[in-house]
Every structure is written in C-alpha cells, then in structure tokens.
Scaffold this motif. Structure first.
Motif, mmCIF file in Angstrom:
data_model
loop_
_atom_site.group_PDB
_atom_site.id
_atom_site.type_symbol
_atom_site.label_atom_id
_atom_site.label_comp_id
_atom_site.label_asym_id
_atom_site.label_seq_id
_atom_site.Cartn_x
_atom_site.Cartn_y
_atom_site.Cartn_z
ATOM 1 N N TRP A 138 0.840 -1.213 0.000
ATOM 2 C CA TRP A 138 0.000 0.000 0.000
ATOM 3 C C TRP A 138 0.866 1.251 0.000
ATOM 4 O O TRP A 138 0.600 2.198 -0.758
ATOM 5 N N VAL A 142 0.096 1.964 -3.731
ATOM 6 C CA VAL A 142 -1.282 2.465 -3.676
ATOM 7 C C VAL A 142 -1.358 3.928 -3.275
ATOM 8 O O VAL A 142 -2.101 4.710 -3.869
ATOM 9 N N PHE A 147 -6.118 2.313 -5.407
ATOM 10 C CA PHE A 147 -6.193 0.851 -5.340
ATOM 11 C C PHE A 147 -6.301 0.272 -6.744
ATOM 12 O O PHE A 147 -6.899 0.874 -7.638
ATOM 13 N N LEU A 225 -6.822 -6.341 0.930
ATOM 14 C CA LEU A 225 -7.529 -5.246 1.597
ATOM 15 C C LEU A 225 -6.787 -3.926 1.423
ATOM 16 O O LEU A 225 -7.406 -2.865 1.325
ATOM 17 N N PHE A 226 -5.455 -3.980 1.370
ATOM 18 C CA PHE A 226 -4.644 -2.768 1.258
ATOM 19 C C PHE A 226 -4.273 -2.424 -0.177
ATOM 20 O O PHE A 226 -3.684 -1.370 -0.415
ATOM 21 N N THR A 227 -4.602 -3.289 -1.127
ATOM 22 C CA THR A 227 -4.145 -3.065 -2.505
ATOM 23 C C THR A 227 -5.292 -3.091 -3.517
ATOM 24 O O THR A 227 -5.532 -2.112 -4.222
ATOM 25 N N LEU A 229 -8.610 -3.731 -2.809
ATOM 26 C CA LEU A 229 -9.757 -3.130 -2.132
ATOM 27 C C LEU A 229 -11.067 -3.858 -2.406
ATOM 28 O O LEU A 229 -11.831 -4.154 -1.502
ATOM 29 N N ASN A 231 -14.649 -4.354 -5.293
ATOM 30 C CA ASN A 231 -15.782 -3.550 -5.731
ATOM 31 C C ASN A 231 -16.958 -4.478 -6.021
ATOM 32 O O ASN A 231 -16.863 -5.690 -5.846
ATOM 33 N N PRO A 241 -9.747 -0.711 -8.786
ATOM 34 C CA PRO A 241 -10.063 -1.675 -7.719
ATOM 35 C C PRO A 241 -10.773 -2.893 -8.280
ATOM 36 O O PRO A 241 -11.590 -2.785 -9.206
ATOM 37 N N LEU A 247 -11.799 -11.306 -0.468
ATOM 38 C CA LEU A 247 -12.335 -10.016 -0.024
ATOM 39 C C LEU A 247 -13.849 -10.073 0.150
ATOM 40 O O LEU A 247 -14.389 -9.583 1.155
ATOM 41 N N ASN A 251 -15.969 -9.528 3.586
ATOM 42 C CA ASN A 251 -16.979 -8.472 3.716
ATOM 43 C C ASN A 251 -18.353 -9.042 4.067
ATOM 44 O O ASN A 251 -19.068 -8.493 4.912
#
Length: 294
Positions: A138, A142, A147, A225-227, A229, A231, A241, A247, A251
């Motif tokens: 990140w 990032v 992202f 999560l840090f790169t 992200l 969608n 993203p 992920l 979520n």
C-alpha cells in the motif's frame, strides 16, 4: 547337558531382544498412525463442514450474477471469481519467473555471499505476515496512485517468490552432478545445461513448488484489503479496484444479513474447489509429461 544349558542361555536373550524390537516397532508405528489421524481429523472436519454449508448455498445465480445491494437477497460473486483469477494471474506472471530464476541462481551459481544473502532474505520473507506485505505494498504502490488489481497482484507475487525460490533451489540440487558433467563433456554451455538438462530434470519438483506457492496466496485477504480493495462490479483493468473471492467472503461474513452469510459460505467452497482443481490439474499435467518433465 552343559552344552544344552549354554545354548538355552544364549537363545533367551536373543528372543528377549527380538520381542522388544517387535513391541517397539508396533508402538512406534501406532504412534505414527495416531499423529496422522490427529493431523487429518481437524482438516477433514473443517472441509466437511465447509462442503455442507457451501454446497447448500451454491446456485447458478451465485456463479453468474453480480452482488445485489446490501439488504436485498440473491445475486452472486461472478465478479469476485473473475477478479480472483485476474489477480492470481498477475501474481503468477510476476512471481513465477522471479522465483524460478532466483532458485536457479542459488543452485547453480549461489555459493557466495550474494547467494547467502538471497537465501536469508527468502527465509525471512517466508515468515513475514501477509498483512505486513499488504501494508508495504500500500505504501509503495497504492498511496498517491489508488487501489488496483496490479497492486494486489504485486503483493501476492512478493509472497510467492520466496517459496518458489527455495523449492526450486532444493529440487535442482537433487539433480545428479553427473548429468551436468556429461553435458559439459559434450561441449554444452553452462547456461544451456542449466535450462535444458538440470531444470528439465527437476521440472516436476519445481512445478510442485509453484503450486504450493499458488495455493498459499489464493486465499489471502489481508494484502488485497490494502491493494485491490474490491468492488461490486466487473473489472479487468490493471489500474482499478478489483473484487476477489477472499475479499468478498470477508466483507459478507462481517454483515448482519443471513443471505450474505450464506453467500460467504458458498464463496469459501468455490475458492477451495478452484484451488484444489488448479493444483490437481497441474499435477496431472506434470505426471503426463505435458511440461516436458523427464
């Protein structure tokens, strides 16, 4: 009579030793089997429960539709499945050549300080938590740029390289030195010997190391999560993203909605199936000589 007594006195210790050895053999074999059962039992229990919850939640809509807005039922993780494949492909394209190349260098030319430094670095990277790699990615890729799928692929590639490097080195070191010497005796250059003979002989082991690294990163969530992200839509661009199964599972598992929990179980099942299928397909291909293994 004295001779008979002497023979009996010799046979008694021999029989005792033989009995003790048999008992020891059975005890150690039993302990080995017990340890295998203790290791496999939790894995089988977890996998069985995952299959039970995941298969019951799996349907065609899950595999073909985009996620629905929060609170609505239905929808699926089609974008996350494609996104995972996209990010893993990026990671493999970057990580496999670097890892195999570093392993070749260590096995064939790395008996020096630089080789020792590379081995130490690879061993350290193998133990670095994935979330740390995600934070570093990140900060470098990032921050100030946004992202993206490319950042996620790079973060996962960093995790692949040390495993592939060390596995490749060990597999190449197992190749008999006589093969190399025979090639040198025929006038084959060292670089050609390494690529065409040494690496070809160790192909099966190298591919196994690659698949171990692939299986390790396929379910990683923290670096993404840090790169990447994530969608809720389709994306096949490197600079945007991108959704991924880990992920999406993370979520959905953190929401209070039962339908999303159901989809999280289905996503976990699909992820495991994809990993197992990929590893099995590569192993079958290697066994049949598709990759040119000797």
């Amino acid at each position: 009579m004295p001779e008979t007594a002497n023979v009996s006195s010799v046979q008694t210790p021999v029989a005792s030793i033989s009995l003790r050895r048999r008992v020891t053999d059975h005890v150690m074999s039993g302990l080995a089997v017990l340890t295998v059962v203790l290791v496999l039992a939790p894995l089988i229990a977890i996998f069985s429960y995952l299959v039970y919850r995941g298969v019951g939640s799996l349907n065609w809509a899950f595999l073909t539709q985009l996620p629905k807005p929060v609170g609505e039922t239905g929808g699926g993780m089609a974008n996350a499945i494609v996104g995972s494949a996209f990010i893993l492909a990026i990671a493999s394209v970057i990580g496999v050549p670097f890892g195999v190349g570093a392993g070749i260098y260590l096995a064939e030319f790395g008996r020096n300080r630089l080789g020792a430094a590379i081995r130490f670095t690879a061993d350290v990277l193998n133990g670095v938590p994935s979330i740390v790699i995600g934070i570093v990615a990140w900060a470098i890729l990032v921050r100030g740029r946004g992202f993206s799928a490319a950042a996620g692929g790079v973060a996962l590639a960093i995790m692949m390289v040390p495993t592939i490097t060390r596995t490749t080195e060990e597999m190449l070191l197992l190749v008999p030195q006589a093969l190399r010497e025979a090639a040198y005796g025929l006038g084959v250059p060292r670089w050609r010997t390494t690529l065409s003979i040494t690496l070809r002989t160790a192909t099966s082991g190298v591919i196994t190391g690659v698949m171990l690294a692939f299986a390790r990163i396929a379910g990683e969530t923290a670096p993404l999560l840090f790169t990447a992200l994530g969608n809720q839509f389709w994306n096949t661009r490197l600079d945007q993203p991108t959704a991924a199964l880990p992920l999406q599972i993370y979520n959905y598992a953190n929401t209070p909605y039962e339908d999303l929990h159901r989809q999280a179980w289905a996503g976990a099942f699909v992820l495991i199936v994809l990993i197992v299928t990929s590893v099995a397909a590569v192993r079958v291909a290697v066994r049949r000589g598709t990759f040119g293994a000797a």
